[in-house]
Design a protein around this motif. Structure first.
Motif, PDB file in Angstrom:
ATOM      1  N   TYR A   1       0.824  -1.213   0.000  1.00 27.19           N
ATOM      2  CA  TYR A   1       0.000   0.000   0.000  1.00 27.19           C
ATOM      3  C   TYR A   1       0.857   1.262   0.000  1.00 27.19           C
ATOM      4  O   TYR A   1       0.612   2.194  -0.779  1.00 27.19           O
ATOM      5  N   THR A   2       1.892   1.301   0.848  1.00 21.23           N
ATOM      6  CA  THR A   2       2.706   2.513   0.944  1.00 21.23           C
ATOM      7  C   THR A   2       3.514   2.744  -0.325  1.00 21.23           C
ATOM      8  O   THR A   2       3.695   3.888  -0.754  1.00 21.23           O
ATOM      9  N   SER A   3       3.992   1.674  -0.941  1.00 18.79           N
ATOM     10  CA  SER A   3       4.766   1.848  -2.172  1.00 18.79           C
ATOM     11  C   SER A   3       3.905   2.437  -3.283  1.00 18.79           C
ATOM     12  O   SER A   3       4.387   3.226  -4.105  1.00 18.79           O
ATOM     13  N   ILE A   4       2.625   2.078  -3.297  1.00 22.86           N
ATOM     14  CA  ILE A   4       1.722   2.652  -4.301  1.00 22.86           C
ATOM     15  C   ILE A   4       1.353   4.081  -3.930  1.00 22.86           C
ATOM     16  O   ILE A   4       1.465   5.006  -4.741  1.00 22.86           O
ATOM     17  N   ALA A   5       0.924   4.288  -2.676  1.00 20.47           N
ATOM     18  CA  ALA A   5       0.387   5.583  -2.260  1.00 20.47           C
ATOM     19  C   ALA A   5       1.468   6.659  -2.160  1.00 20.47           C
ATOM     20  O   ALA A   5       1.346   7.735  -2.755  1.00 20.47           O
ATOM     21  N   SER A   6       2.546   6.386  -1.411  1.00 23.39           N
ATOM     22  CA  SER A   6       3.578   7.402  -1.204  1.00 23.39           C
ATOM     23  C   SER A   6       4.631   7.407  -2.305  1.00 23.39           C
ATOM     24  O   SER A   6       5.572   8.201  -2.262  1.00 23.39           O
ATOM     25  N   GLY A   7       4.478   6.515  -3.272  1.00 21.28           N
ATOM     26  CA  GLY A   7       5.343   6.555  -4.447  1.00 21.28           C
ATOM     27  C   GLY A   7       4.534   6.646  -5.717  1.00 21.28           C
ATOM     28  O   GLY A   7       4.973   6.213  -6.775  1.00 21.28           O
ATOM     29  N   TYR A   8       3.321   7.229  -5.605  1.00 16.57           N
ATOM     30  CA  TYR A   8       2.357   7.160  -6.704  1.00 16.57           C
ATOM     31  C   TYR A   8       2.844   7.828  -7.977  1.00 16.57           C
ATOM     32  O   TYR A   8       2.509   7.401  -9.077  1.00 16.57           O
ATOM     33  N   ASP A   9       3.635   8.875  -7.848  1.00  8.06           N
ATOM     34  CA  ASP A   9       4.062   9.613  -9.039  1.00  8.06           C
ATOM     35  C   ASP A   9       5.481   9.260  -9.462  1.00  8.06           C
ATOM     36  O   ASP A   9       6.121  10.006 -10.202  1.00  8.06           O
ATOM     37  N   ALA A  10       5.986   8.115  -8.981  1.00  8.94           N
ATOM     38  CA  ALA A  10       7.310   7.646  -9.396  1.00  8.94           C
ATOM     39  C   ALA A  10       7.147   6.292 -10.060  1.00  8.94           C
ATOM     40  O   ALA A  10       6.943   5.297  -9.387  1.00  8.94           O
ATOM     41  N   SER A  11       7.227   6.248 -11.360  1.00 11.07           N
ATOM     42  CA  SER A  11       7.068   4.979 -12.072  1.00 11.07           C
ATOM     43  C   SER A  11       8.061   4.908 -13.213  1.00 11.07           C
ATOM     44  O   SER A  11       8.221   5.882 -13.950  1.00 11.07           O
ATOM     45  N   PRO A  12       8.740   3.763 -13.370  1.00 14.20           N
ATOM     46  CA  PRO A  12       9.664   3.630 -14.488  1.00 14.20           C
ATOM     47  C   PRO A  12       8.959   3.453 -15.822  1.00 14.20           C
ATOM     48  O   PRO A  12       9.596   3.511 -16.876  1.00 14.20           O
ATOM     49  N   VAL A  13       7.648   3.256 -15.776  1.00 15.49           N
ATOM     50  CA  VAL A  13       6.847   3.074 -16.983  1.00 15.49           C
ATOM     51  C   VAL A  13       5.895   4.271 -17.112  1.00 15.49           C
ATOM     52  O   VAL A  13       5.294   4.680 -16.121  1.00 15.49           O
ATOM     53  N   PRO A  14       5.752   4.881 -18.284  1.00  8.18           N
ATOM     54  CA  PRO A  14       4.803   5.994 -18.439  1.00  8.18           C
ATOM     55  C   PRO A  14       3.394   5.584 -18.004  1.00  8.18           C
ATOM     56  O   PRO A  14       2.929   4.492 -18.328  1.00  8.18           O
ATOM     57  N   THR A  15       2.733   6.446 -17.258  1.00  9.69           N
ATOM     58  CA  THR A  15       1.422   6.146 -16.701  1.00  9.69           C
ATOM     59  C   THR A  15       0.394   7.198 -17.119  1.00  9.69           C
ATOM     60  O   THR A  15       0.767   8.270 -17.612  1.00  9.69           O
ATOM     61  N   PRO A  16      -0.887   6.926 -16.899  1.00  9.64           N
ATOM     62  CA  PRO A  16      -1.910   7.940 -17.181  1.00  9.64           C
ATOM     63  C   PRO A  16      -1.668   9.249 -16.438  1.00  9.64           C
ATOM     64  O   PRO A  16      -1.960  10.333 -16.951  1.00  9.64           O
ATOM     65  N   ASN A  17      -1.118   9.164 -15.217  1.00 11.24           N
ATOM     66  CA  ASN A  17      -0.838  10.379 -14.460  1.00 11.24           C
ATOM     67  C   ASN A  17       0.163  11.281 -15.163  1.00 11.24           C
ATOM     68  O   ASN A  17       0.081  12.508 -15.082  1.00 11.24           O
ATOM     69  N   ASP A  18       1.127  10.680 -15.845  1.00 12.78           N
ATOM     70  CA  ASP A  18       2.104  11.493 -16.578  1.00 12.78           C
ATOM     71  C   ASP A  18       1.420  12.351 -17.636  1.00 12.78           C
ATOM     72  O   ASP A  18       1.789  13.511 -17.851  1.00 12.78           O
ATOM     73  N   ALA A  19       0.417  11.791 -18.283  1.00 10.43           N
ATOM     74  CA  ALA A  19      -0.318  12.536 -19.305  1.00 10.43           C
ATOM     75  C   ALA A  19      -1.140  13.657 -18.670  1.00 10.43           C
ATOM     76  O   ALA A  19      -1.199  14.784 -19.196  1.00 10.43           O
ATOM     77  N   ILE A  20      -1.771  13.362 -17.534  1.00  9.22           N
ATOM     78  CA  ILE A  20      -2.588  14.376 -16.854  1.00  9.22           C
ATOM     79  C   ILE A  20      -1.722  15.538 -16.393  1.00  9.22           C
ATOM     80  O   ILE A  20      -2.019  16.718 -16.653  1.00  9.22           O
ATOM     81  N   PHE A  21      -0.632  15.227 -15.684  1.00 10.54           N
ATOM     82  CA  PHE A  21       0.225  16.287 -15.157  1.00 10.54           C
ATOM     83  C   PHE A  21       0.834  17.117 -16.282  1.00 10.54           C
ATOM     84  O   PHE A  21       0.912  18.340 -16.188  1.00 10.54           O
ATOM     85  N   ALA A  22       1.281  16.441 -17.349  1.00 11.23           N
ATOM     86  CA  ALA A  22       1.899  17.174 -18.461  1.00 11.23           C
ATOM     87  C   ALA A  22       0.910  18.140 -19.104  1.00 11.23           C
ATOM     88  O   ALA A  22       1.277  19.263 -19.476  1.00 11.23           O
ATOM     89  N   GLY A  23      -0.338  17.719 -19.222  1.00 11.66           N
ATOM     90  CA  GLY A  23      -1.352  18.594 -19.804  1.00 11.66           C
ATOM     91  C   GLY A  23      -1.602  19.826 -18.958  1.00 11.66           C
ATOM     92  O   GLY A  23      -1.685  20.958 -19.468  1.00 11.66           O
TER      93      GLY A  23
END
Length: 519
Positions: free
Chosen positions: A180-202
């Motif tokens: 749970y903590t690795s997902i929640a407190s590391g949510y914006d750190a991913s070695p693979v492009p994620t949907p969040n990357d698209a949202i934040f970039a926009g």
């Protein structure tokens, strides 16, 4: 005569150590519950913006733009022109909102991979086939990779974390906490492009246009190098803190009558293993084709002068990612039986978009607020004035980074939606720091830390409650304070280490991603 004092139970010991944490979380929960839904919050903020614009316009507030040295005057949103703009552009604001089309395209591809069972199978294999000594790192790193599945990452990996730890003879309670903590407190750190990357970039692109003009653009891959390093660092930090701190807690044994069979299994059938192998081969083949298409310097996917950084490939990276995910999902589903006919594929895509419906509804309100904010020019005034204040104060930029990080971390405890919080902060922070010669991509990287670090400890996150439910399968008396006590050391250590990584990245001048200098 010596009287031996009975040792306190694990629950009593935990209660004695954590009353302040529990009380603080109670205050956070009550205050957060008093906030309106983010959809209404942005409409309320739009109304406040309208009143403020009327006051500032009446005072003839203006600034000289450093970009073109023209005078920028605050416009009144409550005027006739403001009302006409608000009504006439409402649909176009939503349709042209930068993350809109990108996130829908990415989600359609990811949905096929997730709903066909491919992502779940890949995660099971990733955490099941590791030695006991590596299980913490494996689950933690899987948590950073799992973000490609967005919210489904919690549903898939958190129970799997408990099962993986139990399979190697370790506490399943610890496995759930680590996952749970690795997902929640590391949510914006991913070695693979994620949907969040698209949202934040926009959102960052829209904010950057305030100071950089209409040509400003931030790619979904703008923080990719930083994200890869962050995911490895955070998985390492989780491993060390778990080993040195959490594993020494006395309350890690599950209840004797705990029955977690309904949490699933790490076992894959022979058919699922065969499907996973074929899907991974298909993914590898797809990546080879992409590389082959980019290899020639005259490739139509390259930009001027053979550039890859500024090219049609990078512009369309969201579509490439979506196709690769869809490909793996289709191959896996066709072999495993989760996709029986071609008509099932668009159904899975539609289901994924349906799952994103609440986010798209929120985007409608955010798009209007950002358009109004841009039209009034209040963002220009705030950015210029704040940049002048920073320049005259002589405050080191590193101190500014730390103050911003602290502010956003506190806000994240209350506003757990990353897109909502960045939509609030980006129109001020991005142009302000751009005028202080800090690229928009760097401000976005700083935001990632604040948006993630405190998420694991706040009961305002719906996934906190979900994780607590999984935890209670093993320990029935677990409550909000229990989960917060487990996650707090991890969240603090992750935020501190991530911040140090950012500062080192800044000091060394390492690019954050393709074509994205840190300064």
């Amino acid at each position: 005569m010596t009287v031996q004092r009975e040792a306190p139970s694990p629950d009593e010991a935990g209660a004695a150590r954590l009353p302040l944490v529990i009380r603080a979380l109670g205050v956070v929960e009550r205050a957060g519950n008093a906030l309106p839904h983010p959809f209404w919050l942005f409409w309320i903020l739009s109304a406040v913006l309208a009143v403020v614009s009327a006051v500032l316009a009446g005072l003839d507030v203006s600034v000289v733009s450093p970009a073109d040295h023209k005078t920028v005057v605050v416009q009144n949103l409550l005027s006739g022109d403001g009302l006409a703009m608000a009504v006439s552009t409402m649909v176009s604001n939503f349709a042209e909102f930068p993350p809109m089309a990108t996130i829908v395209v990415v989600i359609m591809g990811v949905a096929v991979a997730e709903r066909s069972g491919f992502l779940s199978a890949a995660m099971k294999v990733g955490v099941a086939r590791v030695p006991a000594s590596w299980v913490v790192f494996a689950v933690a790193f899987a948590g950073t990779v799992a973000h490609v599945a967005s919210a489904a990452a919690y549903i898939i990996l958190v129970p799997l974390g408990g099962l993986a730890f139990r399979a190697v003879g370790r506490s399943p309670i610890l496995g759930i906490v680590v996952a749970y903590t690795s997902i929640a407190s590391g949510y914006d750190a991913s070695p693979v492009p994620t949907p969040n990357d698209a949202i934040f970039a926009g959102i960052t692109t829209a904010a950057a246009k305030i100071a950089g003009g209409d040509d400003a653009y931030v790619s979904p891959l703008s923080n990719w190098f930083f994200n890869i390093a962050s995911s490895l660092l955070l998985a390492t930090v989780i491993t060390l803190v778990t080993r040195w701190v959490l594993a020494k807690r006395p309350d890690l044994d599950p209840d004797p009558d705990a029955d977690a069979e309904d949490l699933g299994t790490l076992h894959l059938s022979e058919r699922e293993r065969s499907a996973l192998r074929r899907a991974l081969l298909a993914l590898g083949g797809g990546l080879v084709l992409v590389v082959a298409a980019l290899a020639p310097t005259s490739s139509p996917l390259r930009g001027a002068g053979g550039s890859i950084v500024e090219s049609p490939f990078i512009d369309g990276i969201a579509a490439v990612v979506a196709v690769l995910f869809a490909l793996t999902g289709i191959v896996y589903g066709a072999r495993s039986g989760s996709i029986a006919k071609p008509g099932d594929v668009p159904k899975l895509m539609a289901a994924g978009v349906k799952q994103m419906a609440p986010v798209l509804v929120l985007f409608f309100a955010i798009a209007q607020f950002l358009a109004y904010f841009d039209w009034t020019h209040i963002g220009d005034v705030l950015a210029v004035r704040a940049a002048e204040l920073l320049e005259h104060s002589g405050m080191p930029i590193v101190v500014v980074f730390l103050l911003i990080l602290l502010l956003l971390t506190v806000v994240n405890v209350m506003v757990t939606s990353g897109s909502a919080m960045w939509a609030l902060a980006a129109p001020v922070l991005v142009p302000m720091l751009m005028l202080a010669h800090v690229p928009a991509e760097t401000t976005q990287a700083l935001f990632r830390i604040a948006d993630s670090g405190s998420t694991a400890i706040t009961p305002m996150s719906p996934y906190f409650v979900m994780a607590l439910g999984f935890l209670q399968r093993y320990r029935k008396d677990a409550g909000i304070g229990t989960l917060a006590a487990y996650t707090l050391p991890l969240a603090i250590a992750m935020t501190a280490a991530w911040t140090l990584l950012f500062l080192a990245w800044w000091a060394l001048g390492i690019p954050l991603g393709p074509g994205a200098p840190v300064r």
